[in-house]
Design a protein around this motif. Structure first.
Motif, short mmCIF file in Angstrom:
data_model
loop_
_atom_site.label_atom_id
_atom_site.label_comp_id
_atom_site.label_asym_id
_atom_site.label_seq_id
_atom_site.Cartn_x
_atom_site.Cartn_y
_atom_site.Cartn_z
N VAL A 81 0.84 -1.20 0.00
CA VAL A 81 0.00 0.00 0.00
C VAL A 81 0.88 1.25 0.00
N LEU A 82 1.95 1.21 0.81
CA LEU A 82 2.89 2.33 0.84
C LEU A 82 3.52 2.52 -0.53
N VAL A 83 3.84 1.41 -1.20
CA VAL A 83 4.40 1.47 -2.55
C VAL A 83 3.42 2.17 -3.49
N GLY A 84 2.14 1.81 -3.39
CA GLY A 84 1.12 2.42 -4.23
C GLY A 84 1.05 3.93 -4.02
N LEU A 85 1.15 4.36 -2.76
CA LEU A 85 1.13 5.78 -2.47
C LEU A 85 2.33 6.49 -3.07
N LEU A 86 3.48 5.82 -3.04
CA LEU A 86 4.68 6.42 -3.61
C LEU A 86 4.61 6.49 -5.13
N VAL A 87 3.96 5.53 -5.76
CA VAL A 87 3.75 5.60 -7.20
C VAL A 87 2.95 6.86 -7.54
N ALA A 88 1.92 7.13 -6.75
CA ALA A 88 1.11 8.32 -6.96
C ALA A 88 1.94 9.59 -6.77
N VAL A 89 2.83 9.58 -5.74
CA VAL A 89 3.70 10.74 -5.50
C VAL A 89 4.64 10.95 -6.67
N ALA A 90 5.23 9.86 -7.18
CA ALA A 90 6.16 9.95 -8.30
C ALA A 90 5.48 10.54 -9.54
N ILE A 91 4.27 10.08 -9.81
CA ILE A 91 3.51 10.59 -10.96
C ILE A 91 3.21 12.08 -10.79
N LYS A 92 2.82 12.47 -9.58
CA LYS A 92 2.53 13.87 -9.29
C LYS A 92 3.77 14.73 -9.50
N ASN A 93 4.94 14.27 -9.03
CA ASN A 93 6.17 15.03 -9.19
C ASN A 93 6.55 15.17 -10.65
N TYR A 94 6.34 14.11 -11.41
CA TYR A 94 6.68 14.17 -12.84
C TYR A 94 5.78 15.15 -13.57
N ARG A 95 4.50 15.11 -13.27
CA ARG A 95 3.55 15.99 -13.96
C ARG A 95 3.77 17.46 -13.58
N GLY A 96 4.31 17.70 -12.38
CA GLY A 96 4.52 19.07 -11.95
C GLY A 96 5.95 19.55 -12.09
N ARG A 97 6.75 18.82 -12.87
CA ARG A 97 8.18 19.13 -12.98
C ARG A 97 8.45 20.51 -13.58
N ALA A 98 7.59 20.96 -14.49
CA ALA A 98 7.83 22.24 -15.17
C ALA A 98 7.71 23.42 -14.22
N THR A 99 6.89 23.31 -13.21
CA THR A 99 6.68 24.42 -12.27
C THR A 99 7.28 24.14 -10.89
N SER A 100 8.05 23.06 -10.79
CA SER A 100 8.63 22.68 -9.50
C SER A 100 9.68 23.70 -9.05
N GLU A 101 9.56 24.15 -7.82
CA GLU A 101 10.51 25.09 -7.23
C GLU A 101 10.86 24.64 -5.82
N PRO A 102 12.10 24.93 -5.37
CA PRO A 102 12.47 24.55 -4.00
C PRO A 102 11.69 25.36 -3.00
#
Length: 209
Positions: A81-102
């Motif tokens: 289940v934790l793995v599934g949540l991390l998959v969702a996080v990874a997808i979110k980070n990839y989709r938001g890469r263009a506007t990602s800021e520290p």
């Protein structure tokens, strides 16, 4: 605790955690604030793993977590289940890469005192989703193997070693480290999304295999 979980220490430090450690070695009182940061990280890992172990123990009192080698056990299902949540996080980070800021607070660490450095290390570990998932995984694994909390000491030491790498580099190479660290920080600023995806994928590989 299975030693194969030691690489989870990488997921504990990759991202804003290691960026904070790098920024602190560029501080005018680099050693003092870096040691305070490491103290915060150490306490957070100890508390986090202890709480995760307690939660796993309470859960196992209600339902058996099963053996670590049983992919169908409750303990293994929790980790999936934790793995599934991390998959969702990874997808979110990839989709938001263009506007990602520290985070804005990273830039303020150059003016931080030991107290703020300590608090930063403490909260980064206790509140970061990937760190929470890593510590929950360790806690479940400890419970499944009927291991005492002290069995997580290698995990604690591995996490602290990674957190201390910027400080160690500063102490050993001093001038060269001072020149290189800003470049490393700038690269991480622009590639934070990539680091987050790497952390998620590493966690997934460690759990699935």
């Amino acid at each position: 605790m299975n030693l194969q979980l030691l690489p989870l220490a990488v997921t504990m430090m990759a991202g804003p955690q290691i960026m904070s450690a790098i920024i602190l070695v560029m501080h005018r009182r680099a050693v003092r604030v870096s040691l305070a940061f490491l103290a915060g990280v150490a306490i957070a890992v100890i508390v986090g793993v202890a709480l995760a172990r307690l939660l796993a123990h309470l859960l196992s009192s209600a339902v058996s977590l099963g053996a670590p080698t049983d992919s169908g056990s409750v303990g293994s299902i929790i980790q999936f289940v934790l793995v599934g949540l991390l998959v969702a996080v990874a997808i979110k980070n990839y989709r938001g890469r263009a506007t990602s800021e520290p985070p804005a607070w990273l830039g303020r660490l150059l003016d931080a005192g030991p107290g703020r450095a300590f608090t930063t290390g403490l909260l980064l570990v206790l509140l970061m989703p990937t760190d929470i998932m890593a510590m929950l995984t360790v806690g479940v694994n400890l419970e499944q193997n009927d291991s005492p909390p002290a069995a997580a000491i290698p995990f604690l030491l591995a996490t602290l070693l990674l957190a201390a790498l910027p400080l160690l580099g500063y102490l050993v190479f001093r001038r060269r480290a001072v020149a290189v660290m800003p470049k490393v920080r700038d690269w991480m600023d622009s590639h934070g999304w990539l680091m987050n995806i790497f952390v998620c994928l590493l966690f997934i590989v460690l759990i699935v295999t």
